[in-house]
Design an enzyme around this catalytic site. Structure first.
Site, PDB file in Angstrom:
ATOM      1  N   SER A   1       0.818  -1.213   0.000  1.00 34.77           N
ATOM      2  CA  SER A   1       0.000   0.000   0.000  1.00 34.77           C
ATOM      3  C   SER A   1       0.853   1.263   0.000  1.00 34.77           C
ATOM      4  CB  SER A   1      -0.944  -0.044   1.202  1.00 34.77           C
ATOM      5  OG  SER A   1      -1.925   0.949   1.125  1.00 34.77           O
TER       6      SER A   1
ATOM      7  N   ASP B   1      -2.579   6.297  -3.477  1.00 37.47           N
ATOM      8  CA  ASP B   1      -1.425   5.676  -2.837  1.00 37.47           C
ATOM      9  C   ASP B   1      -0.911   4.556  -3.721  1.00 37.47           C
ATOM     10  OD1 ASP B   1      -3.452   3.820  -2.407  1.00 37.47           O
ATOM     11  OD2 ASP B   1      -2.740   3.254  -0.426  1.00 37.47           O
TER      12      ASP B   1
ATOM     13  N   ASP C   1      -1.196   1.367  -4.030  1.00 30.39           N
ATOM     14  CA  ASP C   1      -2.076   0.374  -4.647  1.00 30.39           C
ATOM     15  C   ASP C   1      -3.442   0.952  -4.996  1.00 30.39           C
ATOM     16  OD1 ASP C   1      -2.951   0.585  -2.006  1.00 30.39           O
ATOM     17  OD2 ASP C   1      -3.516  -1.528  -1.872  1.00 30.39           O
TER      18      ASP C   1
ATOM     19  N   ASP D   1      -5.977   2.193  -3.411  1.00 32.40           N
ATOM     20  CA  ASP D   1      -7.236   1.956  -2.702  1.00 32.40           C
ATOM     21  C   ASP D   1      -7.581   3.113  -1.770  1.00 32.40           C
ATOM     22  OD1 ASP D   1      -5.364   1.522  -0.712  1.00 32.40           O
ATOM     23  OD2 ASP D   1      -6.189  -0.409  -0.065  1.00 32.40           O
TER      24      ASP D   1
END
Length: 447
Positions: free
Chosen positions: A101, A242, A244, A246
């Site tokens: 992440s 960010d 990834d 999400d």
């Protein structure tokens, strides 16, 4: 129940430290065995972000899944919500996202999704953990039953179309100048293309991943670059994802950062007006600002709070029938569209409100004045600092000083060895004092 490998968002740690090829292999085998239900040909989809270690972990996971007879569909670099969506769309038994992440490139992680596209609950994670530590030689597939691996080439187009369909067909982004910061991460291709296809003038930054620069001075955890670019290009809005994709943060046309609390407020008010809320309120964590709770109360809406972690927000949403929730950090969950946080979809929903109201982002996104809120982190090496008598006493004294005029939240991070100390209240000076007192107490026992 205590968990050995899973944290609040999958398994995460230093690549080739915690997250080794051996562990990834065992996770693939264990998860593959848990989700081999029924007599059909079983399959798993695997996506990743742009970290160098993603190649190593992906290969080990493929070996693990195929060794227990599961076919593997490789998605390449895609956002976490794309993996969740494609797990359902491609009728897979399980979905995997290789990502840490918002962490630096040295870390990586393994996030797992069930066939419904939702993150796994504690019971299933515990079942996988038991198998990770078990002897699995007798459970491996026979030579003729090994799985196959195949790379899927149409992933980006599928996700772009999915994201665009979350807006009504008549809504376009014509006339908007948008800066999008992709954090040199998983959305470096799909986010700019989606915004461009919807009609926006797009200026993209953080779109040159090299395996090492994910989240480095870009993205939702480092918005300074986006702020500067919005001001330089006189953009209408900045969107920061960010690693990834999400989570999302917004920068308005004045260069001010807008967090997840304000975004949830905008969407909640809009959906209330359109009678789209399935419950009279939304779900957020204990970290969301008290100002959000007061704003919702003024609309006749409630704020249900959960433990930190979007999985807990989602669990509460599903259990109690909410279709809107999220975190201050920018994980926004809209269950009408997605089964997990989706930074791009959340940004599109905000842009649709901006277009409909015809007002600047700074006005649309200023729903409430947040209470002064201070968050500080204390890194520790080992042990349980929060159980020490001196820390327990300091926390009790801090809560007593705040009284009914504020909140104090202290918790260990679920993804790194850090104690997070947060306080908020109407008196900024008092909030600063109590945070410093607790931080000092934790620091003394955390060395």
């Amino acid at each position: 129940m205590a968990r050995k490998y899973f944290g609040t968002d999958g398994i995460r740690g230093r690549a080739n430290g915690v997250i080794t090829p051996e562990l990834a292999l065992k996770v693939g085998q264990a998860a593959g065995l848990v989700f081999q239900r029924g007599d059909h040909r079983h399959r798993v989809v695997i996506g990743k972000d742009t970290r160098l270690s993603g190649y190593m972990i992906e290969t080990a996971l493929v070996a693990g899944f195929t060794s227990v007879g599961m076919d593997v569909l490789l998605l390449g670099p895609v956002p976490t919500p794309a993996v969740a969506m494609l797990t359902r769309s491609m009728r897979a038994d399980i979905g995997v996202m290789i990502s840490a992440s918002h962490n630096a490139f040295e870390d990586n992680g393994i996030k797992l999704f069930g066939p419904d596209g939702f993150k796994l609950n504690d019971t299933i994670e515990h079942e996988i953990e038991e198998l990770i530590d078990a002897e699995l030689h007798t459970k491996l597939a026979g030579s003729a039953d090994l799985g196959r691996a195949k790379r899927i080439e149409s992933v980006h187009a599928r996700y772009i179309e999915f994201a665009k369909r979350t807006l009504p067909r008549h809504v376009t982004l014509d006339g908007l100048r948008v800066v999008v910061d992709c954090a040199n991460g998983a959305a470096y291709r799909v986010a700019p293309e989606t915004l461009w296809e919807l009609g926006a003038e797009v200026i993209a930054i953080g779109t040159e991943p090299d395996g090492f620069n994910i989240n480095r001075d870009v993205g939702s955890t480092a918005p300074a670059a986006l702020v500067a670019k919005v001001r330089e290009r006189r953009a209408d809005i900045g969107i920061a994802l960010d690693g990834d994709a999400d989570r999302v943060l917004i920068v308005d046309e004045k260069g001010h950062v807008v967090d997840g609390d304000q975004l949830m407020a905008v969407v909640a008010r809009s959906w209330q007006e359109d009678e789209r809320l399935t419950q009279p309120g939304l779900v957020a964590t204990i970290m969301s600002n008290l100002g959000l709770e007061r704003f919702l109360g003024g609309l006749g809406l409630t704020l249900a709070r959960t433990a930190v972690g979007d999985r807990y927000v989602l669990e509460h949403m599903r259990e109690h029938g909410y279709n809107l929730g999220g975190e201050q950090s920018g994980h926004i969950i809209m269950s009408d569209y997605t089964t997990t946080g989706d930074g791009l979809v959340a940004a599109l929903q905000l842009l649709s409100v901006v277009q409909r109201q015809g007002r600047p982002v700074s006005e649309v996104c200023h729903c409430f004045d947040p209470l002064p809120q201070i968050l500080k982190n204390v890194r520790y090496r080992a042990g349980e600092p929060l159980s020490q008598d001196s820390v327990v006493s300091a926390i009790a004294q801090a809560r007593a000083r705040l009284g009914n005029g504020g909140r104090l939240v202290i918790r260990p991070s679920g993804t790194e060895p850090v104690i997070r100390v947060m306080a908020e209240g109407d008196d900024r000076g008092l909030v600063n004092e109590v945070v410093d007192e607790v931080v000092e107490a934790v620091t003394k026992v955390a060395a």
